[in-house]
Write a protein that holds these residues in place. Structure first.
Motif, PDB file in Angstrom:
ATOM      1  N   UNK A   1     110.295  43.275 -16.259  1.00  0.00           N
ATOM      2  CA  UNK A   1     110.854  42.282 -17.171  1.00  0.00           C
ATOM      3  C   UNK A   1     109.941  41.114 -17.426  1.00  0.00           C
ATOM      4  N   UNK A   2     108.947  40.943 -16.545  1.00  0.00           N
ATOM      5  CA  UNK A   2     108.083  39.775 -16.638  1.00  0.00           C
ATOM      6  C   UNK A   2     107.233  39.732 -17.885  1.00  0.00           C
TER       7      UNK A   2
ATOM      8  N   UNK B   1     110.377  35.763 -12.008  1.00  0.00           N
ATOM      9  CA  UNK B   1     110.967  37.031 -12.425  1.00  0.00           C
ATOM     10  C   UNK B   1     110.914  37.968 -11.222  1.00  0.00           C
ATOM     11  N   UNK B   2     112.066  38.243 -10.631  1.00  0.00           N
ATOM     12  CA  UNK B   2     112.075  39.083  -9.437  1.00  0.00           C
ATOM     13  C   UNK B   2     113.389  38.986  -8.704  1.00  0.00           C
ATOM     14  N   UNK B   3     113.359  39.424  -7.457  1.00  0.00           N
ATOM     15  CA  UNK B   3     114.593  39.388  -6.659  1.00  0.00           C
ATOM     16  C   UNK B   3     114.343  38.686  -5.333  1.00  0.00           C
TER      17      UNK B   3
ATOM     18  N   UNK C   1     110.665  32.550  -2.226  1.00  0.00           N
ATOM     19  CA  UNK C   1     109.434  31.757  -2.319  1.00  0.00           C
ATOM     20  C   UNK C   1     109.559  30.670  -3.386  1.00  0.00           C
ATOM     21  N   UNK C   2     110.065  31.052  -4.560  1.00  0.00           N
ATOM     22  CA  UNK C   2     110.186  30.086  -5.658  1.00  0.00           C
ATOM     23  C   UNK C   2     111.191  28.987  -5.312  1.00  0.00           C
ATOM     24  N   UNK C   3     112.271  29.364  -4.637  1.00  0.00           N
ATOM     25  CA  UNK C   3     113.281  28.377  -4.259  1.00  0.00           C
ATOM     26  C   UNK C   3     112.686  27.338  -3.308  1.00  0.00           C
TER      27      UNK C   3
ATOM     28  N   UNK D   1     114.936  34.878 -13.155  1.00  0.00           N
ATOM     29  CA  UNK D   1     115.320  36.028 -13.977  1.00  0.00           C
ATOM     30  C   UNK D   1     115.469  37.209 -13.022  1.00  0.00           C
ATOM     31  N   UNK D   2     116.691  37.668 -12.856  1.00  0.00           N
ATOM     32  CA  UNK D   2     116.987  38.699 -11.852  1.00  0.00           C
ATOM     33  C   UNK D   2     116.515  40.071 -12.341  1.00  0.00           C
TER      34      UNK D   2
END
Length: 451
Positions: A66-67, A114-116, A122-124, A137-138
């Motif tokens: 999706x990225x 973009x990931x799960x 990491x992003x959080x 974006x799940x």
């Protein structure tokens, strides 16, 4: 309460409400979007943030899933700084965090990941560190961390759960998620059914230690579980309805973590077992399994334990007095046998919470004995039977056992003895240790899976 239980995750975003538990709960997520073909909704979310450069994060797999399309959408209106992890098996460790930190510059005003599981964690944490809002974006309905406020990261080989932040917005495109590999769909289902165990443990801690408990939050998590379980049969044929049920349940569960301020409503001993098994695999250079797949296995184990406890004569257990026999040497030895080089970190973390003196151990055991009937009346009904749980997992296509995780018999047994020690949180296995039957229960459970 009934009105709240009728809301879906999209309607709950941004809610603040006084609760009968005495607290005011807030869900500080600006927006949740769930549907098919909704990736372009990310532009509207970003336009409500300060203008600047967007840090775009993905890995080689999620970029293709999706990225690439998200990048194409964003590049029309925003300047991008990109981090595309090339790791085949990315782990949420110090190296990954440093790669992200290196990409931060003063112009970045938003983060899009973009990931799960790992990418979101990491992003959080990066968002929490930098105070830069992030949008996720799940790409798979594989875990409940999309909407939570904690990030489990690996620090010096130990899985540590850090406080973090809510995402600014969640974009969950069903058209993308329903094509995720089955093991990821099963991971999301496993993470949700793990709430059976988590809710039982939360109530257990409330009864034994008078720990804070919120009936409304527990009811919301129960709703998430029911919703997913009712869709189990649709997972193997990837129905949009089943995928929506799973991702809504996962997002709702994550919101409940944020409402309480910690992972208690959604994480219990089943999660500590999963984290322990992941740490062992990393130490041994073995394949790691998705967290939710392991949680699904661990939850069945926990249900076995509770069913055994339902048959226990607690007065006889107390009279046997085995709770007096725990020594620091024995406790440390179990941890050292399983965790090797990282054992000292675990021992240092947990030691302040341990009691080896006879008087406090006696008091702890007495407290449990006095509350045993209440435990049986209030905790056991939260859980399904092992037979019904097993049937439910089979219906969803989940077939894993501890043997599938490359766990030998002794490592599995030791994990039952030591998983409680990787966190400073009271739980089921601590109860077993406090009444002196942890060893025998661990052997009993081991014999079920390694006969």
């Amino acid at each position: 309460m009934n009105e709240l239980l009728m809301k879906n995750p999209e309607e709950m975003a941004g809610l603040t409400f006084p609760c009968s538990c005495g607290r005011t709960h807030s869900i500080d997520i600006n927006g949740v979007r769930i549907g098919s073909g909704i990736l372009s909704d990310i532009v509207k979310s970003l336009q409500s943030l300060p203008s600047g450069t967007v840090l775009f994060i993905a890995d080689s797999t999620t970029y293709e899933v999706g990225g690439r399309k998200v990048e194409s959408i964003l590049s029309k209106d925003f300047a991008l700084e990109k981090v595309i992890f090339s790791n085949t098996h990315l782990h949420p460790d110090e190296a990954a965090m440093e790669q992200l930190r290196a990409a931060i510059n003063p112009n970045i005003t938003a983060i899009v990941v973009v990931g799960s599981g790992t990418l979101n964690d990491l992003a959080r944490y990066l968002s929490c560190e930098t105070k830069i809002p992030y949008i996720v974006v799940c790409t798979a309905p594989s875990m409940d961390g999309y909407a939570s406020m904690v990030s489990p990261l690996i620090t010096k080989g130990v899985k540590v759960t850090y406080s973090a932040v809510y995402p600014y917005c969640i974009i969950a495109d069903i058209a993308i998620m329903k094509e995720a590999p089955f093991h990821m769909l099963h991971a999301g289902f496993g993470d949700i059914v793990g709430k059976y165990s988590a809710l039982a443990e939360w109530k257990l801690a409330n009864i034994i230690n008078d720990e804070y408990y919120c009936e409304i939050t527990a009811a919301l998590v129960e709703k998430a579980v029911r919703q997913c379980v009712s869709s189990a049969a649709g997972i193997m044929v990837r129905t949009p309805e089943a995928i929506r049920s799973i991702i809504e349940g996962l997002i709702l569960s994550g919101m409940c973590i944020g409402m309480i301020g910690n992972s208690r409503p959604a994480s219990g001993e089943e999660h500590r077992l999963s984290h322990t098994w992941e740490m062992l695999a990393l130490m041994r250079g073995q394949e790691t399994f998705l967290h939710g797949n392991q949680v699904g296995i661990a939850t069945e184990i926990i249900i076995h334990v509770y069913e055994y406890l339902a048959t226990v004569d607690i007065n006889k257990v107390y009279a046997d007095g085995k709770f007096r026999s725990l020594t620091r040497e024995k406790w440390e030895n179990n941890i050292k046998q399983l965790f090797g080089d990282i054992a000292p970190q675990i021992i240092e973390l947990k030691a302040p919470d341990m009691n080896f003196d006879e008087i406090p151990r006696e008091k702890a055991a007495q407290n449990i004995v006095q509350k045993w009937d209440t435990i049986k009346e209030s905790v056991l009904p939260i859980l399904p039977s092992t037979d019904s749980y097993h049937e439910m997992m089979e219906t969803a296509g989940c077939h894993l056992t501890p043997r599938d995780l490359n766990l030998d018999r002794e490592s599995f047994r030791l994990s039952l003895l030591t998983a409680k020690d990787i966190r400073q949180r009271f739980g089921l296995f601590q109860v077993l240790e406090d009444i002196g039957i942890l060893d025998e229960v661990a052997e009993m459970i081991t014999s079920i899976y390694y006969s």
